[in-house]
Design a protein around this motif. Structure first.
Motif, mmCIF file in Angstrom:
data_model
loop_
_atom_site.group_PDB
_atom_site.id
_atom_site.type_symbol
_atom_site.label_atom_id
_atom_site.label_comp_id
_atom_site.label_asym_id
_atom_site.label_seq_id
_atom_site.Cartn_x
_atom_site.Cartn_y
_atom_site.Cartn_z
ATOM 1 N N VAL A 1 0.847 -1.187 0.000
ATOM 2 C CA VAL A 1 0.000 0.000 0.000
ATOM 3 C C VAL A 1 0.885 1.241 0.000
ATOM 4 N N VAL A 2 0.596 2.151 -0.917
ATOM 5 C CA VAL A 2 1.399 3.353 -1.082
ATOM 6 C C VAL A 2 0.481 4.567 -1.046
ATOM 7 N N GLY A 3 0.850 5.577 -0.274
ATOM 8 C CA GLY A 3 0.106 6.824 -0.295
ATOM 9 C C GLY A 3 -1.041 6.871 0.703
ATOM 10 N N THR A 4 -1.621 8.062 0.844
ATOM 11 C CA THR A 4 -2.671 8.281 1.840
ATOM 12 C C THR A 4 -3.878 9.027 1.276
ATOM 13 N N GLY A 5 -3.961 9.163 -0.045
ATOM 14 C CA GLY A 5 -5.062 9.916 -0.643
ATOM 15 C C GLY A 5 -6.413 9.262 -0.438
ATOM 16 N N LYS A 6 -7.478 10.036 -0.658
ATOM 17 C CA LYS A 6 -8.831 9.538 -0.398
ATOM 18 C C LYS A 6 -9.342 8.621 -1.505
ATOM 19 N N VAL A 7 -8.776 8.722 -2.700
ATOM 20 C CA VAL A 7 -9.185 7.853 -3.808
ATOM 21 C C VAL A 7 -8.265 6.638 -3.828
ATOM 22 N N LYS A 8 -8.861 5.446 -3.815
ATOM 23 C CA LYS A 8 -8.070 4.219 -3.750
ATOM 24 C C LYS A 8 -7.970 3.585 -5.130
ATOM 25 N N VAL A 9 -6.742 3.358 -5.558
ATOM 26 C CA VAL A 9 -6.463 2.645 -6.808
ATOM 27 C C VAL A 9 -5.879 1.287 -6.442
ATOM 28 N N THR A 10 -6.444 0.230 -7.005
ATOM 29 C CA THR A 10 -5.947 -1.119 -6.752
ATOM 30 C C THR A 10 -5.433 -1.691 -8.059
ATOM 31 N N ILE A 11 -4.220 -2.234 -8.033
ATOM 32 C CA ILE A 11 -3.581 -2.757 -9.241
ATOM 33 C C ILE A 11 -3.148 -4.194 -9.007
ATOM 34 N N ALA B 1 2.319 12.133 -5.281
ATOM 35 C CA ALA B 1 3.055 13.303 -4.797
ATOM 36 C C ALA B 1 2.105 14.392 -4.302
ATOM 37 N N ALA B 2 0.913 14.458 -4.907
ATOM 38 C CA ALA B 2 -0.081 15.453 -4.512
ATOM 39 C C ALA B 2 -1.015 14.941 -3.428
ATOM 40 N N ALA B 3 -0.736 13.731 -2.907
ATOM 41 C CA ALA B 3 -1.568 13.104 -1.867
ATOM 42 C C ALA B 3 -3.010 12.945 -2.316
ATOM 43 N N GLY B 4 -3.188 12.679 -3.609
ATOM 44 C CA GLY B 4 -4.541 12.531 -4.134
ATOM 45 C C GLY B 4 -5.061 11.111 -4.143
ATOM 46 N N ILE B 5 -4.159 10.132 -4.104
ATOM 47 C CA ILE B 5 -4.584 8.740 -4.180
ATOM 48 C C ILE B 5 -3.800 7.868 -3.201
ATOM 49 N N GLN B 6 -4.367 6.718 -2.937
ATOM 50 C CA GLN B 6 -3.663 5.629 -2.270
ATOM 51 C C GLN B 6 -3.660 4.468 -3.260
ATOM 52 N N ALA C 1 -13.354 10.493 -9.949
ATOM 53 C CA ALA C 1 -13.470 9.873 -8.635
ATOM 54 C C ALA C 1 -13.092 10.827 -7.514
ATOM 55 N N GLY C 2 -12.580 12.006 -7.859
ATOM 56 C CA GLY C 2 -12.242 13.008 -6.854
ATOM 57 C C GLY C 2 -10.774 13.181 -6.593
ATOM 58 N N ALA C 3 -9.920 12.590 -7.434
ATOM 59 C CA ALA C 3 -8.465 12.747 -7.238
ATOM 60 C C ALA C 3 -7.906 13.794 -8.165
#
Length: 252
Positions: A76-86, A111-116, A250-252
């Motif tokens: 898991v990388v990042g702390t943004g509110k939009v979650k991307v799963t790969i 980098a912009a803290a927009g996604i996790q 999605a809001g990112a």
């Protein structure tokens, strides 16, 4: 065709699919452009996660995925509110091709803290007609790199070192995975090499295959989800731009 298939289309051209158990075909309703197609490793997904930032510094956490032998392999990388799963396989050429287009967008959003981002490295090619053990070994090595706070640079190096033909099982050799690590400053060490050889994350990686792919809950890699919904990759145009638009929606 049961389940969902991820699309492997690259800027107007269909990437030859990494197929598992011979399942390659169109996903009903998938694709937003004309002539949507698929070509993916078939099976399902589902595993735990560990983390790092785009620079390779750990910024996420390893989280449990149920009763899993060994250590959790999810990243898991990042702390943004939009979650991307790969979901991806380091032996799968279409996974590399999609990665090459999406990663610059992912780096910018992280980098912009927009996604996790939650990464699940899976071993679909190992379970396909190609056989081998390289998908599992490379997935384990990526989690070993996470422990050393070098996940992203090692992931990039794995894709860069990927054999052009998925039937070539070069990653099954620990020496190959260690030589890849030697291209990442500060990664190779006795601890990393021991992790590569003993494969403490193998149980978690196999658990993902069994729980998701073998059960046909989900089919195909690479597979990208945004807030839990599979992203229908366009069949033509600029993949990176389409991904940016989907994240923005999605809001990112």
């Amino acid at each position: 065709m049961r389940g969902r298939l991820s699309l492997l289309i690259l800027t107007g051209a269909l990437a030859a699919g990494c197929t598992s158990q011979g399942t390659v075909g169109p996903a009903p309703g998938a694709g937003s452009g004309p002539g949507a197609s698929t070509g993916s490793h078939s099976s399902a997904t589902g595993a735990p996660t560990s983390g790092s930032s785009p620079s390779g510094t750990a910024s996420g956490s390893q989280t449990g995925g149920g009763s899993v032998p060994g250590e959790d392999a999810t990243v898991v990388v990042g702390t943004g509110k939009v979650k991307v799963t790969i979901y991806e396989d380091y032996r799968c050429p279409p996974c590399k091709a999609v990665h090459d287009q999406l990663q610059p967008v992912i780096n910018a959003k992280l980098a912009a803290a927009g996604i996790q981002v939650e990464y699940h490295a899976v071993d679909l090619v190992d379970h396909s007609g190609s056989g081998g053990k390289g998908s599992l070994a490379a997935a384990n090595a990526a989690s070993c790199a996470f422990q050393a706070a070098k996940f992203q640079p090692y992931r990039e190096a794995l894709f860069a070192a990927q054999p052009a033909d998925e039937t070539v099982d070069a990653f099954a050799d620990p020496a190959k995975l260690i030589s890849v690590a030697q291209t990442v400053p500060g990664l190779d060490s006795p601890t990393f090499e021991a992790c590569v050889r003993t494969q403490p994350f193998a149980g978690s990686i196999e658990n993902t295959y069994t729980a998701e792919f073998a059960s046909n809950k989900m089919q195909g890699v690479p597979s990208v989800l945004i807030n839990g919904t599979q992203w229908p990759v366009p069949s033509s145009g600029d993949l990176a731009t389409a991904f940016k638009q989907a994240l923005a929606a999605a809001g990112a």
